[in-house]
Design a protein around this motif. Structure first.
Motif, mmCIF file in Angstrom:
data_model
loop_
_atom_site.group_PDB
_atom_site.id
_atom_site.type_symbol
_atom_site.label_atom_id
_atom_site.label_comp_id
_atom_site.label_asym_id
_atom_site.label_seq_id
_atom_site.Cartn_x
_atom_site.Cartn_y
_atom_site.Cartn_z
ATOM 1 N N ALA A 150 0.828 -1.211 0.000
ATOM 2 C CA ALA A 150 0.000 0.000 0.000
ATOM 3 C C ALA A 150 0.858 1.256 0.000
ATOM 4 N N LEU A 151 1.993 1.213 0.696
ATOM 5 C CA LEU A 151 2.885 2.369 0.727
ATOM 6 C C LEU A 151 3.448 2.651 -0.669
ATOM 7 N N ARG A 152 3.895 1.629 -1.346
ATOM 8 C CA ARG A 152 4.411 1.833 -2.699
ATOM 9 C C ARG A 152 3.342 2.426 -3.618
ATOM 10 N N ALA A 153 2.130 1.882 -3.500
ATOM 11 C CA ALA A 153 1.039 2.370 -4.353
ATOM 12 C C ALA A 153 0.697 3.820 -4.024
ATOM 13 N N LEU A 154 0.714 4.160 -2.735
ATOM 14 C CA LEU A 154 0.411 5.537 -2.323
ATOM 15 C C LEU A 154 1.457 6.500 -2.871
ATOM 16 N N VAL A 155 2.724 6.138 -2.734
ATOM 17 C CA VAL A 155 3.795 6.999 -3.240
ATOM 18 C C VAL A 155 3.683 7.159 -4.754
ATOM 19 N N GLU A 156 3.431 6.066 -5.456
ATOM 20 C CA GLU A 156 3.321 6.131 -6.913
ATOM 21 C C GLU A 156 2.163 7.021 -7.334
ATOM 22 N N TRP A 157 1.035 6.906 -6.650
ATOM 23 C CA TRP A 157 -0.124 7.743 -6.959
ATOM 24 C C TRP A 157 0.195 9.219 -6.737
ATOM 25 N N GLN A 158 0.871 9.525 -5.640
ATOM 26 C CA GLN A 158 1.222 10.908 -5.335
ATOM 27 C C GLN A 158 2.113 11.503 -6.424
ATOM 28 N N VAL A 159 3.168 10.774 -6.774
ATOM 29 C CA VAL A 159 4.099 11.283 -7.785
ATOM 30 C C VAL A 159 3.404 11.392 -9.137
ATOM 31 N N GLY A 160 2.582 10.409 -9.454
ATOM 32 C CA GLY A 160 1.843 10.450 -10.714
ATOM 33 C C GLY A 160 0.860 11.596 -10.789
ATOM 34 N N ALA A 161 0.335 12.016 -9.627
ATOM 35 C CA ALA A 161 -0.609 13.136 -9.576
ATOM 36 C C ALA A 161 0.091 14.484 -9.650
ATOM 37 N N GLY A 162 1.425 14.474 -9.601
ATOM 38 C CA GLY A 162 2.167 15.710 -9.829
ATOM 39 C C GLY A 162 2.729 16.401 -8.607
ATOM 40 N N VAL A 163 2.658 15.784 -7.425
ATOM 41 C CA VAL A 163 3.209 16.471 -6.254
ATOM 42 C C VAL A 163 4.682 16.779 -6.474
ATOM 43 N N HIS A 164 5.142 17.851 -5.857
ATOM 44 C CA HIS A 164 6.493 18.340 -6.100
ATOM 45 C C HIS A 164 7.533 17.688 -5.194
ATOM 46 N N MET A 165 7.100 17.058 -4.105
ATOM 47 C CA MET A 165 7.995 16.403 -3.155
ATOM 48 C C MET A 165 7.161 15.503 -2.251
ATOM 49 N N VAL A 166 7.807 14.511 -1.642
ATOM 50 C CA VAL A 166 7.121 13.637 -0.697
ATOM 51 C C VAL A 166 7.884 13.643 0.622
ATOM 52 N N VAL A 167 7.123 13.510 1.705
ATOM 53 C CA VAL A 167 7.694 13.669 3.046
ATOM 54 C C VAL A 167 7.276 12.480 3.910
ATOM 55 N N PRO A 168 8.046 11.394 3.898
ATOM 56 C CA PRO A 168 7.724 10.248 4.747
ATOM 57 C C PRO A 168 8.192 10.452 6.188
ATOM 58 N N CYS A 169 7.526 9.766 7.097
ATOM 59 C CA CYS A 169 7.941 9.684 8.501
ATOM 60 C C CYS A 169 7.919 11.027 9.230
ATOM 61 N N GLY A 170 6.860 11.803 8.965
ATOM 62 C CA GLY A 170 6.584 12.982 9.771
ATOM 63 C C GLY A 170 5.447 12.696 10.727
ATOM 64 N N SER A 171 4.796 13.747 11.194
ATOM 65 C CA SER A 171 3.658 13.579 12.121
ATOM 66 C C SER A 171 2.553 12.755 11.476
ATOM 67 N N THR A 172 2.237 13.069 10.216
ATOM 68 C CA THR A 172 1.160 12.366 9.511
ATOM 69 C C THR A 172 1.510 10.902 9.283
ATOM 70 N N GLY A 173 2.795 10.600 9.213
ATOM 71 C CA GLY A 173 3.248 9.226 9.032
ATOM 72 C C GLY A 173 3.371 8.433 10.313
ATOM 73 N N GLU A 174 2.895 8.999 11.424
ATOM 74 C CA GLU A 174 2.945 8.326 12.733
ATOM 75 C C GLU A 174 4.369 7.869 13.070
ATOM 76 N N ALA A 175 5.336 8.709 12.741
ATOM 77 C CA ALA A 175 6.742 8.329 12.913
ATOM 78 C C ALA A 175 7.093 7.996 14.354
ATOM 79 N N VAL A 176 6.429 8.653 15.299
ATOM 80 C CA VAL A 176 6.781 8.415 16.705
ATOM 81 C C VAL A 176 6.415 7.014 17.174
ATOM 82 N N THR A 177 5.584 6.296 16.404
ATOM 83 C CA THR A 177 5.235 4.925 16.777
ATOM 84 C C THR A 177 5.960 3.881 15.931
ATOM 85 N N LEU A 178 6.807 4.320 15.007
ATOM 86 C CA LEU A 178 7.573 3.384 14.193
ATOM 87 C C LEU A 178 8.864 2.988 14.911
#
Length: 297
Positions: free
Chosen positions: A27-55
């Motif tokens: 699911a992570l690979r698919a999410l990243v691919e969808w984001q890049v395909g939709a034109g986002v200018h950058m991706v930011v893994p493992c921040g607050s939204t990524g629940e990094a504090v529980t990884l």
């Protein structure tokens, strides 16, 4: 030659989990691919939204590794590496560089409540310990401390610091940074609802929560502002407004994960101490997605 200043929509990626709570790599690979395909200018893994504090450290590394692999050089990967332990932040930064991140995202140290001079020392020690460009993350609502404009600007003169994700919600503070920053230093909104305002004042974009669900819309807003088309940007901002409202009816990333689950991108699975969205909020969230054209009615 100086690198181009960061610009546009960066998605603060959710971390998908399987039913048993492990990282859902497919699911992570698919999410990243969808984001890049939709034109986002950058991706930011493992921040607050990524629940990094529980990884775990192993999971953190794997999430960034997968993101880097899937992006395959198409857009910058700004890896969350923050900690309220400076030495841990340095160690994580070194690891993020080793697996191919292009930038680091470093949050102000939560809980310790260091004064301004201590935060400057913290960020400079990280820059000394790892030579990837750093995006500073100021989010007082989560950390209980605010990096003041003067402190941010003091760091900004150092070319190792290339941007700030400003989530203070204080437009006076944000615009002071925009007015006085050096040319290489980008100012990115840390609040989806302030993207238009920050860019209208001369800011460079957003690190966005809602672009997880509506990447093309938030990217289009940033692009419209980049070419000076305020009318189109205002139209897009109005279209995004219901999604932005719905994405914060409970603590992030609870609502955005519910949105992505409704859209079929991942399971509505979070790690404690976060739990799934209250059922009573589901109609609002679904209606916002339908209104934005992200979900069929």
């Amino acid at each position: 030659m100086m690198a181009q200043r960061l610009f546009g929509c960066g998605t603060a990626l959710c971390t998908p989990f399987t039913a048993d709570g492990s990282v859902d790599e497919v699911a992570l690979r698919a999410l990243v691919e969808w984001q890049v395909g939709a034109g986002v200018h950058m991706v930011v893994p493992c921040g607050s939204t990524g629940e990094a504090v529980t990884l775990t450290p192993v999971e953190h590394r794997r999430v960034v590794e997968i993101t880097v692999e899937q992006v395959n050089g198409r857009v910058p990967v700004i890896a969350g590496a923050g900690s309220n332990d400076t030495q841990r932040a340095i160690a994580t930064s070194i690891e993020m560089k080793a697996i191919g991140a292009t930038h680091l995202l470093h949050v102000t140290p939560m809980y310790n409540k260091p004064p301004q001079r201590a935060m400057l020392a913290h960020f400079r020690a990280i820059a000394d310990g790892c030579d990837l460009p750093i995006v500073i993350y100021n989010v007082p609502g989560r950390t209980a401390i605010n990096l003041e404009a003067r402190s941010c600007l003091e760091l900004a003169v150092d070319p190792r610091f290339v941007a700030v994700k400003e989530a203070s919600g204080n437009l006076a503070q944000i615009t002071e940074i925009i007015r006085e920053r050096p040319d290489h230093f980008a100012v990115l909104s840390g609040d989806d609802s302030l993207t238009l305002s920050v860019m209208a004042h001369g800011g460079d974009g957003v690190i966005s929560v809602v672009s997880n669900a509506v990447p093309a819309l938030m990217t289009a807003l940033c692009d419209a502002m980049g070419r000076g088309d305020l009318l189109e940007a205002r139209r897009l901002d109005a279209r995004l407004a219901p999604v932005i409202h719905a994405a914060f009816v409970e603590s992030n990333p609870i609502p955005i994960k519910a949105m992505l689950a409704m859209m079929g991108h991942l399971r509505d699975q979070l790690r404690l101490p976060l739990v799934s969205l209250l059922e009573t909020h589901h109609p609002l969230v679904r209606a916002a997605l339908v209104q934005a054209g992200a979900l069929a009615s």
